[in-house]
Scaffold this active site. Structure first.
Site, PDB file in Angstrom:
ATOM      1  N   TYR A  53      72.943  36.704  11.059  1.00 19.23           N
ATOM      2  CA  TYR A  53      72.367  36.274  12.445  1.00 19.23           C
ATOM      3  C   TYR A  53      71.814  37.512  12.846  1.00 19.23           C
ATOM      4  O   TYR A  53      72.391  38.642  12.847  1.00 19.23           O
ATOM      5  CB  TYR A  53      73.607  35.788  13.347  1.00 19.23           C
ATOM      6  CG  TYR A  53      74.269  34.551  12.846  1.00 19.23           C
ATOM      7  CD1 TYR A  53      73.450  33.710  11.581  1.00 19.23           C
ATOM      8  CD2 TYR A  53      75.276  33.902  13.354  1.00 19.23           C
ATOM      9  CE1 TYR A  53      74.090  32.579  11.537  1.00 19.23           C
ATOM     10  CE2 TYR A  53      75.771  32.750  13.113  1.00 19.23           C
ATOM     11  CZ  TYR A  53      75.208  31.944  12.228  1.00 19.23           C
ATOM     12  OH  TYR A  53      75.765  30.638  11.799  1.00 19.23           O
ATOM     13  N   SER A 211      75.731  22.384  14.359  1.00 18.04           N
ATOM     14  CA  SER A 211      74.582  21.537  15.120  1.00 18.04           C
ATOM     15  C   SER A 211      75.125  20.253  15.739  1.00 18.04           C
ATOM     16  O   SER A 211      74.495  19.471  15.392  1.00 18.04           O
ATOM     17  CB  SER A 211      73.263  21.501  14.116  1.00 18.04           C
ATOM     18  OG  SER A 211      72.380  20.934  14.873  1.00 18.04           O
ATOM     19  N   LEU A 213      74.444  18.848  18.436  1.00 19.43           N
ATOM     20  CA  LEU A 213      73.388  18.135  19.272  1.00 19.43           C
ATOM     21  C   LEU A 213      72.411  17.938  18.317  1.00 19.43           C
ATOM     22  O   LEU A 213      71.345  17.583  18.964  1.00 19.43           O
ATOM     23  CB  LEU A 213      73.213  19.068  20.502  1.00 19.43           C
ATOM     24  CG  LEU A 213      74.422  19.478  21.563  1.00 19.43           C
ATOM     25  CD1 LEU A 213      73.822  20.165  22.704  1.00 19.43           C
ATOM     26  CD2 LEU A 213      75.076  18.176  21.866  1.00 19.43           C
ATOM     27  N   LEU A 218      70.347  15.590  20.897  1.00 18.18           N
ATOM     28  CA  LEU A 218      71.279  14.815  21.667  1.00 18.18           C
ATOM     29  C   LEU A 218      71.517  15.308  22.890  1.00 18.18           C
ATOM     30  O   LEU A 218      72.687  14.868  23.355  1.00 18.18           O
ATOM     31  CB  LEU A 218      72.563  14.685  20.779  1.00 18.18           C
ATOM     32  CG  LEU A 218      72.401  13.867  19.228  1.00 18.18           C
ATOM     33  CD1 LEU A 218      73.582  14.067  18.421  1.00 18.18           C
ATOM     34  CD2 LEU A 218      72.138  12.411  19.682  1.00 18.18           C
TER      35      LEU A 218
END
Length: 328
Positions: A53, A211, A213, A218
């Site tokens: 990341y 994830s 959403l 969403l």
């Protein structure tokens, strides 16, 4: 905040997991510090990151940010169940990626240094390796556990049969094996219900959906687009699937409005109601997004609402696990 056991372990984690992928690329360090402090204030004790990341090869930018936050003290490290991942490419040479014993051990040492801690609570394989034998993987993980550098081991992006492979191999070594699996799971992406989640439940592996959403799809994307605010709805997973699901999303946002809840809260509450789910990963870029996500823990969806969500976003086949989902 509510807490639950991580898989079959005795470890208690919050029902929401703070994802940190945006720390660095999208959210600056000061704001990242503030979000992590706020998460603790809200009772979120489960933080997830990965060595890749920050997306600068080999630098572990996000881990470094978390490390500097932890170094401030104030009991931060003791309060946090800290999870990171290994697998992704961390250098130009061939052995600076994957799940060889060599890379697992070296990547762990590097993550510990960046995170400024002695122990990783949950060390996760970011992807399955089809070329590394499980005997080698477990030998490396056993060494790290014996040294006190890792407490629990988890997986991410595995298939159901990979969980079975991993656990049967670990059992032959009298090793605890996997305690969690991170997978793409939400109202739109319900594939894990067929085989992955049943396998995880059989082996006592907690599901940590990423994830939740669906890339913002969403989260009220149509409402935000109408207001000129939906930057995420124009890219990635949300943009790819918006047209395919537009009719369902329109009905979904109306249902959420009728319920008096933000769409993101309903999407997270649905996941929290699903069997086998330990904690969806929320990845806030702002404090407002964190506070909105935290409110989902208080949302209870009745049977009528759950049935309506199934109607809008059907499970695969007849629903439930395979093979019953498609066979008699």
């Amino acid at each position: 905040m509510e807490y639950t056991n991580l898989g079959r372990t005795g470890l208690k984690v919050s029902r929401l997991c703070l994802g940190t992928m945006n720390f660095g690329p999208e959210t600056n360090e000061a704001d990242s510090f503030a979000i992590m402090d706020r998460a603790l204030d809200l009772g979120v004790n489960f933080f997830d990151t990965a060595n890749v990341y920050g997306w600068k090869l080999g630098e572990g930018v996000t881990e470094q940010i978390i490390g500097r936050w932890l170094a401030q003290g104030g009991g931060r490290r003791d309060k946090v169940v800290l999870a990171t991942k290994v697998y992704g490419r961390m250098g130009e040479w061939p052995n600076e990626q994957g799940l060889s014993a060599r890379h697992i051990v070296r990547a762990c040492e590097d993550s510990l240094r960046r995170l400024q801690t002695d122990t990783i609570d949950l060390y996760q394989m970011h992807h399955v390796s089809r070329t590394t034998p499980w005997e080698e993987i477990w030998q490396a993980m056993e060494t790290l556990v014996a040294q006190g550098k890792v407490v629990y081991v988890g997986s991410s992006n595995f298939a159901g049969w990979h969980l079975a492979q991993a656990q049967e191999s670990a059992a032959r070594r009298n090793f605890f094996g996997l305690v969690s699996e991170q997978c793409l799971y939400n109202l739109v992406a319900r594939g894990p219900e067929l085989e992955l989640i049943p396998a995880a439940q059989h082996y006592g592996i907690g599901i940590i959906p990423w994830s939740p959403l669906h890339g913002g799809l969403l989260s009220g994307v149509l409402r935000k687009m109408a207001a000129g605010q939906a930057s995420r709805g124009k890219e990635g997973r949300a943009a790819e699937d918006l047209e395919n699901y537009r009719e369902s999303i329109e009905a979904y946002e109306k249902l959420c409005a009728d319920l008096g809840h933000d769409p993101s809260e309903v999407a997270l509450a649905w996941l929290l109601s699903r069997p086998g789910v330990t904690a969806p990963i929320i990845g806030p870029r702002t404090m407002q997004q964190l506070d909105s996500a935290a409110a989902a823990v208080e949302v209870e969806l009745d049977k009528k609402t759950l049935a309506k969500l199934d109607e809008l976003f059907p499970a695969q086949g007849k629903g439930g696990p395979a093979p019953e989902a498609w066979a008699w």
